[in-house]
Motif scaffolding. Structure first.
Motif, short mmCIF file in Angstrom:
data_model
loop_
_atom_site.label_atom_id
_atom_site.label_comp_id
_atom_site.label_asym_id
_atom_site.label_seq_id
_atom_site.Cartn_x
_atom_site.Cartn_y
_atom_site.Cartn_z
N TRP A 62 0.90 -1.28 -0.02
CA TRP A 62 0.11 0.03 0.01
C TRP A 62 0.90 1.21 0.22
O TRP A 62 0.62 2.17 -0.78
CB TRP A 62 -0.93 0.04 1.01
CG TRP A 62 -2.09 -0.94 1.24
CD1 TRP A 62 -2.38 -1.99 0.28
CD2 TRP A 62 -2.53 -1.63 2.35
NE1 TRP A 62 -3.39 -2.84 0.60
CE2 TRP A 62 -3.33 -2.92 2.11
CE3 TRP A 62 -2.47 -1.22 3.72
CZ2 TRP A 62 -4.00 -3.41 3.12
CZ3 TRP A 62 -3.12 -2.02 4.76
CH2 TRP A 62 -4.04 -3.02 4.18
N PRO A 69 -5.07 0.54 -0.90
CA PRO A 69 -5.71 -0.16 0.27
C PRO A 69 -7.06 -0.77 0.01
O PRO A 69 -7.74 -0.34 -0.85
CB PRO A 69 -5.62 0.87 1.41
CG PRO A 69 -5.04 2.05 0.68
CD PRO A 69 -4.80 1.72 -0.70
N SER A 75 -12.47 5.73 6.17
CA SER A 75 -11.78 6.73 5.26
C SER A 75 -10.63 7.59 5.96
O SER A 75 -9.76 8.12 5.14
CB SER A 75 -12.98 7.76 5.15
OG SER A 75 -13.37 8.30 6.36
N ARG A 78 -7.64 5.11 5.34
CA ARG A 78 -7.21 5.42 3.88
C ARG A 78 -6.57 6.80 3.79
O ARG A 78 -5.47 6.63 3.11
CB ARG A 78 -8.66 5.09 3.10
CG ARG A 78 -9.02 3.67 3.04
CD ARG A 78 -10.13 3.50 2.28
NE ARG A 78 -10.04 3.92 0.92
CZ ARG A 78 -9.57 3.10 0.04
NH1 ARG A 78 -9.09 1.82 0.18
NH2 ARG A 78 -9.32 3.57 -1.35
N GLN A 82 -2.75 7.13 2.49
CA GLN A 82 -2.26 7.92 1.38
C GLN A 82 -1.23 9.04 1.48
O GLN A 82 -0.41 9.20 0.69
CB GLN A 82 -3.56 8.69 0.45
CG GLN A 82 -3.40 9.42 -0.70
CD GLN A 82 -4.60 9.89 -1.27
OE1 GLN A 82 -5.65 9.94 -0.88
NE2 GLN A 82 -4.42 10.67 -2.29
#
Length: 103
Positions: A62, A69, A75, A78, A82
């Motif tokens: 990832w 992912p 969220s 995630r 990022q």
């Protein structure tokens, strides 16, 4: 949460980031933790704790952009993945540039 509790939480997360079990993950997550954990809010710290619960092989693919992912991750987690991936890629690009100029 008191300032002392927060400092202990950040310290614990930094330790876990630098001692993942694989040196590669230590080198990816350790510097990220050193730089970004102190400024994170409670929600991001919680997401980072959840990130550290993921397996090293999953995190590696990832964070290096080899795979996205899974969508079932919440969220906040995630978004944190990022952000970490972007920081790691920027650091890799800078390091590669330094190796080029030093060669």
């Amino acid at each position: 949460m008191s300032d002392q509790d927060r400092a202990q939480r950040v310290s614990r997360l930094r330790y876990r980031s630098w001692r993942r079990g694989t040196r590669e993950m230590d080198l990816l997550l350790g510097p990220f933790a050193d730089r970004h954990l102190p400024a994170m809010g409670e929600a991001e710290l919680g997401a980072y704790e959840r990130l550290l619960e993921q397996s090293d092989p999953d995190l590696m693919i990832w964070l290096t952009g080899q795979a996205a992912p899974p969508p079932e991750l919440d969220s906040t987690l995630r978004a944190l993945l990022q952000r970490a991936a972007e920081v790691i890629r920027q650091g890799s690009a800078i390091a590669a540039g330094q190796r080029k100029t030093n060669s």
